[in-house]
Design a protein around this motif. Structure first.
Motif, PDB file in Angstrom:
ATOM      1  N   CYS A 213     -34.814 -33.503 -11.917  1.00  0.00           N
ATOM      2  CA  CYS A 213     -34.944 -34.499 -10.856  1.00  0.00           C
ATOM      3  C   CYS A 213     -36.360 -35.054 -10.804  1.00  0.00           C
ATOM      4  O   CYS A 213     -36.557 -36.260 -10.696  1.00  0.00           O
TER       5      CYS A 213
ATOM      6  N   PRO B 298     -37.541 -37.149  -2.755  1.00  0.00           N
ATOM      7  CA  PRO B 298     -36.378 -37.521  -3.558  1.00  0.00           C
ATOM      8  C   PRO B 298     -35.673 -36.332  -4.225  1.00  0.00           C
ATOM      9  O   PRO B 298     -34.489 -36.422  -4.555  1.00  0.00           O
ATOM     10  N   CYS B 299     -36.370 -35.217  -4.411  1.00  0.00           N
ATOM     11  CA  CYS B 299     -35.765 -34.070  -5.091  1.00  0.00           C
ATOM     12  C   CYS B 299     -35.618 -32.850  -4.173  1.00  0.00           C
ATOM     13  O   CYS B 299     -35.414 -31.728  -4.655  1.00  0.00           O
TER      14      CYS B 299
ATOM     15  N   CYS C  88     -42.623 -34.538  -4.554  1.00  0.00           N
ATOM     16  CA  CYS C  88     -41.312 -34.925  -5.081  1.00  0.00           C
ATOM     17  C   CYS C  88     -40.174 -34.050  -4.559  1.00  0.00           C
ATOM     18  O   CYS C  88     -39.033 -34.492  -4.522  1.00  0.00           O
ATOM     19  N   GLY C  89     -40.495 -32.805  -4.176  1.00  0.00           N
ATOM     20  CA  GLY C  89     -39.412 -31.905  -3.809  1.00  0.00           C
ATOM     21  C   GLY C  89     -39.521 -31.176  -2.500  1.00  0.00           C
ATOM     22  O   GLY C  89     -38.539 -30.597  -2.047  1.00  0.00           O
TER      23      GLY C  89
ATOM     24  N   ALA D 212     -32.797 -27.874 -12.383  1.00  0.00           N
ATOM     25  CA  ALA D 212     -32.325 -29.044 -11.627  1.00  0.00           C
ATOM     26  C   ALA D 212     -33.508 -29.754 -10.962  1.00  0.00           C
ATOM     27  O   ALA D 212     -33.587 -30.994 -10.961  1.00  0.00           O
ATOM     28  N   CYS D 213     -34.432 -28.979 -10.426  1.00  0.00           N
ATOM     29  CA  CYS D 213     -35.638 -29.559  -9.825  1.00  0.00           C
ATOM     30  C   CYS D 213     -36.488 -30.249 -10.893  1.00  0.00           C
ATOM     31  O   CYS D 213     -36.953 -31.368 -10.691  1.00  0.00           O
TER      32      CYS D 213
ATOM     33  N   GLN E  70     -37.212 -37.636 -13.266  1.00  0.00           N
ATOM     34  CA  GLN E  70     -36.592 -38.932 -12.982  1.00  0.00           C
ATOM     35  C   GLN E  70     -36.954 -39.452 -11.593  1.00  0.00           C
ATOM     36  O   GLN E  70     -36.416 -40.468 -11.163  1.00  0.00           O
ATOM     37  N   ALA E  71     -37.860 -38.791 -10.904  1.00  0.00           N
ATOM     38  CA  ALA E  71     -38.166 -39.083  -9.496  1.00  0.00           C
ATOM     39  C   ALA E  71     -38.770 -40.456  -9.279  1.00  0.00           C
ATOM     40  O   ALA E  71     -39.314 -41.080 -10.178  1.00  0.00           O
TER      41      ALA E  71
ATOM     42  N   SER F 187     -44.505 -33.807 -16.153  1.00  0.00           N
ATOM     43  CA  SER F 187     -43.062 -33.638 -15.989  1.00  0.00           C
ATOM     44  C   SER F 187     -42.407 -33.200 -17.284  1.00  0.00           C
ATOM     45  O   SER F 187     -41.477 -32.417 -17.294  1.00  0.00           O
TER      46      SER F 187
ATOM     47  N   ASP G  35     -32.698 -30.476  -4.707  1.00  0.00           N
ATOM     48  CA  ASP G  35     -32.749 -29.640  -5.908  1.00  0.00           C
ATOM     49  C   ASP G  35     -33.894 -28.628  -5.882  1.00  0.00           C
ATOM     50  O   ASP G  35     -33.779 -27.554  -6.468  1.00  0.00           O
ATOM     51  N   CYS G  36     -34.993 -28.974  -5.233  1.00  0.00           N
ATOM     52  CA  CYS G  36     -36.188 -28.123  -5.283  1.00  0.00           C
ATOM     53  C   CYS G  36     -36.301 -27.163  -4.101  1.00  0.00           C
ATOM     54  O   CYS G  36     -36.774 -26.038  -4.264  1.00  0.00           O
TER      55      CYS G  36
END
Length: 172
Positions: free
Chosen positions: A139, A107-108, A100-101, A135-136, A142-143, A11, A111-112
């Motif tokens: 996020c 959670p993202c 994550c996205g 932004a992705c 911090q996911a 990350s 953004d993703c």
């Protein structure tokens, strides 16, 4: 392996789209030295042959070689594994982006998974890490832990990723 060890490393470099290391395979071959033949014939002299030399050294963390990263501790060990296994690290970063996205209720996802082709990380059944989507990236950094655990579990099972997880198992 320490949970989320690779999550922080990958990350922090923003999905690792560009990796400079090109090979993670160690060389386990080595030719032994050769000695002289058992009998040397010249003029009228015979002598004993020399002994053979040592074989090749250990591999560099690749298939069949020793895990050179095990000497490191903490984040340095996970960074070493990522460097030693760049293709697998890229596969893990794609799995992290996916979990994550891109999956439902990720959670993202907001953004993703965008409608803009220049920032959409989630493409038809896959992940496009070549897009610039800060932004992705933020996020994901911090996911929720669950998406990183899912990505690491999937990596451990995937042929194109499990060598990284095997290396990381030796990290303390």
């Amino acid at each position: 392996m320490k949970a989320f060890g690779f999550a922080a490393i990958l990350s922090s470099v923003g999905l690792m789209a560009a990796c400079t290391v090109t090979s993670g395979e160690g060389d386990t071959s080595g030719d032994g030295g050769s000695g002289a033949s058992g009998t040397t014939t010249s003029s009228a002299t015979t002598g004993e042959g020399g002994s053979g030399g040592e074989g090749g050294g250990d591999g560099g963390g690749g298939t069949g070689g020793a895990n050179v990263c095990a000497e490191e501790t903490g984040d340095a060990c996970f960074e070493c594994c990522s460097t030693e296994h760049p293709d697998e690290a890229e596969a893990l970063s794609k799995l992290q982006a996916w979990y994550c996205g891109c999956v439902e209720d990720a959670p993202c996802a907001a953004d993703c998974d965008t409608d803009d082709a220049t920032s959409d990380v989630c493409v038809d059944g896959g992940v496009n890490v070549a897009v610039d989507n800060s932004a992705c990236d933020i996020c994901m950094a911090q996911a929720a832990d669950e998406c990183f655990l899912a990505a690491e579990a999937a990596c451990a099972e995937a042929d194109d990723c499990k060598a990284l997880m095997t290396c990381g198992n030796d990290c303390e």
